[in-house]
Motif scaffolding. Structure first.
Motif, PDB file in Angstrom:
ATOM      1  N   SER A 169       0.830  -1.660   0.080  1.00 19.96           N
ATOM      2  CA  SER A 169       0.066  -0.171   0.262  1.00 19.96           C
ATOM      3  C   SER A 169       1.139   1.265   0.454  1.00 19.96           C
ATOM      4  O   SER A 169       1.716   1.250   0.325  1.00 19.96           O
ATOM      5  CB  SER A 169      -1.093   0.133   1.129  1.00 19.96           C
ATOM      6  OG  SER A 169      -1.424   1.056   1.067  1.00 19.96           O
ATOM      7  N   VAL A 218       0.410   3.534   1.640  1.00 22.83           N
ATOM      8  CA  VAL A 218       0.244   4.571   2.450  1.00 22.83           C
ATOM      9  C   VAL A 218       1.391   4.550   3.870  1.00 22.83           C
ATOM     10  O   VAL A 218       2.204   4.742   4.338  1.00 22.83           O
ATOM     11  CB  VAL A 218      -0.565   3.548   4.215  1.00 22.83           C
ATOM     12  CG1 VAL A 218       0.198   3.471   5.405  1.00 22.83           C
ATOM     13  CG2 VAL A 218      -1.586   4.554   2.714  1.00 22.83           C
ATOM     14  N   PRO A 226       5.512   6.680   3.609  1.00 24.13           N
ATOM     15  CA  PRO A 226       6.614   7.924   4.301  1.00 24.13           C
ATOM     16  C   PRO A 226       7.261   6.728   5.407  1.00 24.13           C
ATOM     17  O   PRO A 226       8.443   7.557   5.458  1.00 24.13           O
ATOM     18  CB  PRO A 226       5.609   8.193   4.953  1.00 24.13           C
ATOM     19  CG  PRO A 226       3.975   8.912   4.054  1.00 24.13           C
ATOM     20  CD  PRO A 226       3.914   6.757   3.418  1.00 24.13           C
ATOM     21  N   TRP A 258       1.212   9.323  21.091  1.00 23.22           N
ATOM     22  CA  TRP A 258      -0.287   8.355  21.282  1.00 23.22           C
ATOM     23  C   TRP A 258      -1.019   8.632  19.775  1.00 23.22           C
ATOM     24  O   TRP A 258      -0.992   8.384  19.267  1.00 23.22           O
ATOM     25  CB  TRP A 258      -1.526   9.136  22.568  1.00 23.22           C
ATOM     26  CG  TRP A 258      -1.590   9.912  21.473  1.00 23.22           C
ATOM     27  CD1 TRP A 258      -1.174  10.896  22.679  1.00 23.22           C
ATOM     28  CD2 TRP A 258      -2.600  10.694  21.129  1.00 23.22           C
ATOM     29  NE1 TRP A 258      -1.892  12.713  22.372  1.00 23.22           N
ATOM     30  CE2 TRP A 258      -2.635  12.393  21.310  1.00 23.22           C
ATOM     31  CE3 TRP A 258      -4.052  10.342  20.411  1.00 23.22           C
ATOM     32  CZ2 TRP A 258      -3.744  13.197  21.079  1.00 23.22           C
ATOM     33  CZ3 TRP A 258      -4.410  10.935  19.948  1.00 23.22           C
ATOM     34  CH2 TRP A 258      -4.586  12.546  19.870  1.00 23.22           C
ATOM     35  N   LEU A 259      -0.410   9.710  19.393  1.00 22.69           N
ATOM     36  CA  LEU A 259      -0.787  10.341  17.732  1.00 22.69           C
ATOM     37  C   LEU A 259      -0.531   9.059  17.157  1.00 22.69           C
ATOM     38  O   LEU A 259      -1.398   8.753  16.290  1.00 22.69           O
ATOM     39  CB  LEU A 259      -0.867  11.256  17.102  1.00 22.69           C
ATOM     40  CG  LEU A 259      -1.186  12.101  15.652  1.00 22.69           C
ATOM     41  CD1 LEU A 259      -2.654  11.901  16.163  1.00 22.69           C
ATOM     42  CD2 LEU A 259      -0.404  13.535  16.003  1.00 22.69           C
ATOM     43  N   VAL A 260       0.585   8.972  17.215  1.00 27.71           N
ATOM     44  CA  VAL A 260       1.442   8.193  15.769  1.00 27.71           C
ATOM     45  C   VAL A 260       1.037   6.133  15.901  1.00 27.71           C
ATOM     46  O   VAL A 260       0.970   5.701  15.237  1.00 27.71           O
ATOM     47  CB  VAL A 260       3.504   8.422  16.429  1.00 27.71           C
ATOM     48  CG1 VAL A 260       3.590   7.456  15.004  1.00 27.71           C
ATOM     49  CG2 VAL A 260       3.614   9.464  15.357  1.00 27.71           C
ATOM     50  N   LYS A 284      -1.357   5.750  17.564  1.00 29.28           N
ATOM     51  CA  LYS A 284      -3.419   5.512  16.523  1.00 29.28           C
ATOM     52  C   LYS A 284      -2.773   5.831  15.141  1.00 29.28           C
ATOM     53  O   LYS A 284      -3.575   5.137  14.670  1.00 29.28           O
ATOM     54  CB  LYS A 284      -3.681   6.829  16.958  1.00 29.28           C
ATOM     55  CG  LYS A 284      -5.500   6.566  16.815  1.00 29.28           C
ATOM     56  CD  LYS A 284      -5.265   8.343  17.437  1.00 29.28           C
ATOM     57  CE  LYS A 284      -7.448   8.758  17.054  1.00 29.28           C
ATOM     58  NZ  LYS A 284      -8.335   8.143  17.397  1.00 29.28           N
ATOM     59  N   ILE A 285      -2.105   6.734  14.362  1.00 31.52           N
ATOM     60  CA  ILE A 285      -2.025   6.248  13.056  1.00 31.52           C
ATOM     61  C   ILE A 285      -1.213   4.945  12.631  1.00 31.52           C
ATOM     62  O   ILE A 285      -1.968   3.972  11.829  1.00 31.52           O
ATOM     63  CB  ILE A 285      -1.175   7.203  12.660  1.00 31.52           C
ATOM     64  CG1 ILE A 285      -1.733   8.495  12.920  1.00 31.52           C
ATOM     65  CG2 ILE A 285      -0.755   6.932  11.083  1.00 31.52           C
ATOM     66  CD1 ILE A 285      -0.940  10.155  12.366  1.00 31.52           C
ATOM     67  N   ALA A 330      -4.569   2.594  12.245  1.00 30.76           N
ATOM     68  CA  ALA A 330      -5.197   2.324  11.261  1.00 30.76           C
ATOM     69  C   ALA A 330      -4.364   2.394   9.949  1.00 30.76           C
ATOM     70  O   ALA A 330      -5.183   1.337   9.336  1.00 30.76           O
ATOM     71  CB  ALA A 330      -5.627   4.167  10.901  1.00 30.76           C
ATOM     72  N   ALA A 331      -3.374   2.314   9.945  1.00 29.78           N
ATOM     73  CA  ALA A 331      -2.488   1.669   8.644  1.00 29.78           C
ATOM     74  C   ALA A 331      -2.191   0.200   9.449  1.00 29.78           C
ATOM     75  O   ALA A 331      -2.017  -0.215   8.028  1.00 29.78           O
ATOM     76  CB  ALA A 331      -0.539   1.936   8.549  1.00 29.78           C
ATOM     77  N   PHE A 353      -4.530  -2.028   8.698  1.00 35.24           N
ATOM     78  CA  PHE A 353      -5.725  -2.956   7.944  1.00 35.24           C
ATOM     79  C   PHE A 353      -4.858  -2.407   6.906  1.00 35.24           C
ATOM     80  O   PHE A 353      -5.882  -2.571   5.895  1.00 35.24           O
ATOM     81  CB  PHE A 353      -6.861  -1.978   8.424  1.00 35.24           C
ATOM     82  CG  PHE A 353      -7.380  -1.638   9.274  1.00 35.24           C
ATOM     83  CD1 PHE A 353      -8.464  -2.474   9.875  1.00 35.24           C
ATOM     84  CD2 PHE A 353      -7.124  -1.052  10.180  1.00 35.24           C
ATOM     85  CE1 PHE A 353      -9.209  -3.077  10.825  1.00 35.24           C
ATOM     86  CE2 PHE A 353      -8.183  -0.825  11.670  1.00 35.24           C
ATOM     87  CZ  PHE A 353      -8.839  -1.962  11.953  1.00 35.24           C
ATOM     88  N   ALA A 354      -4.074  -1.455   6.215  1.00 42.02           N
ATOM     89  CA  ALA A 354      -3.922  -1.866   4.642  1.00 42.02           C
ATOM     90  C   ALA A 354      -2.390  -2.904   4.982  1.00 42.02           C
ATOM     91  O   ALA A 354      -1.915  -3.307   3.653  1.00 42.02           O
ATOM     92  CB  ALA A 354      -3.322  -0.313   4.662  1.00 42.02           C
TER      93      ALA A 354
END
Ligand SMILES: CCCCCCCCCCCCC/C=C/[C@@H](O)[C@H](CO[C@@H]1O[C@H](CO)[C@H](O)[C@H](OS(=O)(=O)O)[C@H]1O)NC(=O)CCCCCCCCCCC
Ligand SMILES: CCCCCCCCCCCCC/C=C/[C@@H](O)[C@H](CO[C@@H]1O[C@H](CO)[C@H](O)[C@H](OS(=O)(=O)O)[C@H]1O)NC(=O)CCCCCCCCCCC
Lengths: 209, 209
Positions: B39, B41, B44, B142-144, B146-147, B150-151, B153-154
């Motif tokens: 993916s 995604v 980066p 916590w933000l990364v 969280k990302i 989500a990632a 799922f890819a």
């Protein structure tokens, strides 16, 4: 409002053609805009936009006379690439770049128009979300949309964003917004002209990533 | 299992020093590993790791004799940078790179060991999550994190991942895993040696991004 004001876009000629050299010079100052958002999380976005600019510049540098306007680049590429076009070359890079430019435009316009979350007047999530919904969302699959929602939490406070736009100086919100409005005049006209060009040349694609 | 097998890491000498030139040649083949995840995604992540490699290479190229081993680079930088060190130069780049290398190592080891979600044997989320938890999670806010969730799922199906690792050829899972095990021998020894070096030189930092 130095970051943007120092690098105003030029006025468009009557035929709305966009001079490639001036355009490249002006947009080169926009990737640092994403640093104003204040989090490392936005580095991939900055890279993506910088990559688009580099791609367009590399085409331009091959023959500056032939590619004097963005229109000329697209027409040459249409000719050169046949059925691969428009998902190719500077045409593809500008297709995505313009969406990032539109994102910035709508975000700044929304702030300049005083749109805010009345319960959280120092947050800019509503403005970012509006810009995202209008400029980008439809080109993103559910996964990238989900990542966007997470990244939104990294958005800065309005006061910090204004300070960053003003290169670290404390300026009054009203003064900053006056500068933003000034900046948006030629900027919006340029972005609109690029969108029109994609419509006219039937070059817009709506696949999502 | 061509992607990794074509570019095996060399055996370490007794003193566990890591030859910079060989190391750079071998890790150069790893960023494409993230393409195997299938993916966009992951672009980066690939860029971040490529950036680390470029940073280390640029230091090495300045004086290949002086920087013949990774140990020599770190000792020179410690000397040269004073209190800025270790959050600087190739020392910082290798600090992050080794975490990406560890992630790959644990992911491959977990697959080779046959660890799986019995209810979803063709998913590799459990293996990726194990690698992430052990190699990276504590260095991410916590933000990364969280990302990352989500990632996840890819992430590709195991069968697609194996096919991609095998450069698009259909190979039996067992044959691919035999190659992975072979690859992991020198690779794991090298990654371990780098981690030891950071401990010995007291160069490890635990800030999170
Ligand atoms: C450890 C865990 C890590 C997990 C890793 C997860 C990483 C998640 C990465 C998220 C995506 C980052 C944004 C980049 C998205 C890009 O995929 C898209 C399409 O990008 C285009 O693709 C084309 C091919 O289809 C060409 O390659 C273009 O390249 S070409 O030049 O070669 O032709 C390229 O720009 N650009 C975009 O969507 C443009 C994005 C503009 C963004 C504008 C602002 C949004 C601001 C949001 C503020 C809250
Ligand atoms: C439109 C909406 C868009 C919204 C945009 C959201 C984008 C989200 C981006 C997520 C982050 C991408 C991963 C990169 C994270 C990086 O921030 C970290 C630290 O990166 C380091 O930072 C240092 C300074 O502190 C130096 O700059 C290093 O650079 S230096 O060379 O200059 O010294 C640099 O590598 N690297 C990392 O955490 C390493 C990551 C390795 C990842 C390994 C695999 C994970 C696989 C997961 C599979 C499921």
């Amino acid at each position: 409002m130095s970051l943007l004001m120092d690098n105003q876009f030029g006025e468009l000629p009557v035929d709305k053609s966009v001079d490639t050299k001036f355009f490249l010079e002006s947009v080169a100052y926009l990737p640092p805009f994403f640093d104003c958002l204040g989090s490392k999380v936005f580095v991939p976005i900055k890279s993506d936009i910088s990559g688009n600019i580099t791609k367009i510049r590399s085409v331009y540098d091959k023959d500056p006379a032939k590619y004097a306007t963005l229109q000329q680049i697209m027409e040459s590429e249409k000719e050169a690439y046949g059925t691969e076009w428009p998902k190719v070359g500077a045409t593809l890079a500008l297709m995505w770049l313009k969406r990032g430019l539109r994102f910035i435009q709508i975000l700044l316009q929304s702030l300049a128009d005083g749109e805010k979350d009345e319960n959280n007047p120092n947050l800019i999530r509503v403005n970012i979300t509006k810009a995202y919904d209008q400029a980008l969302k439809k080109y993103h699959g559910w996964l990238v949309q989900k990542i966007f929602k997470a990244a939104l939490f990294a958005a800065p406070y309005k006061s910090d964003f204004i300070k960053a736009l003003s290169k670290g100086q404390e300026v009054r919100e009203e003064d900053c917004m006056a500068s933003v409005r000034q900046f948006l005049i030629n900027y919006t006209a340029t972005v609109d002209a690029i969108y029109e060009m994609y419509t006219t040349l039937n070059a817009e694609l709506d696949y999502s990533v």
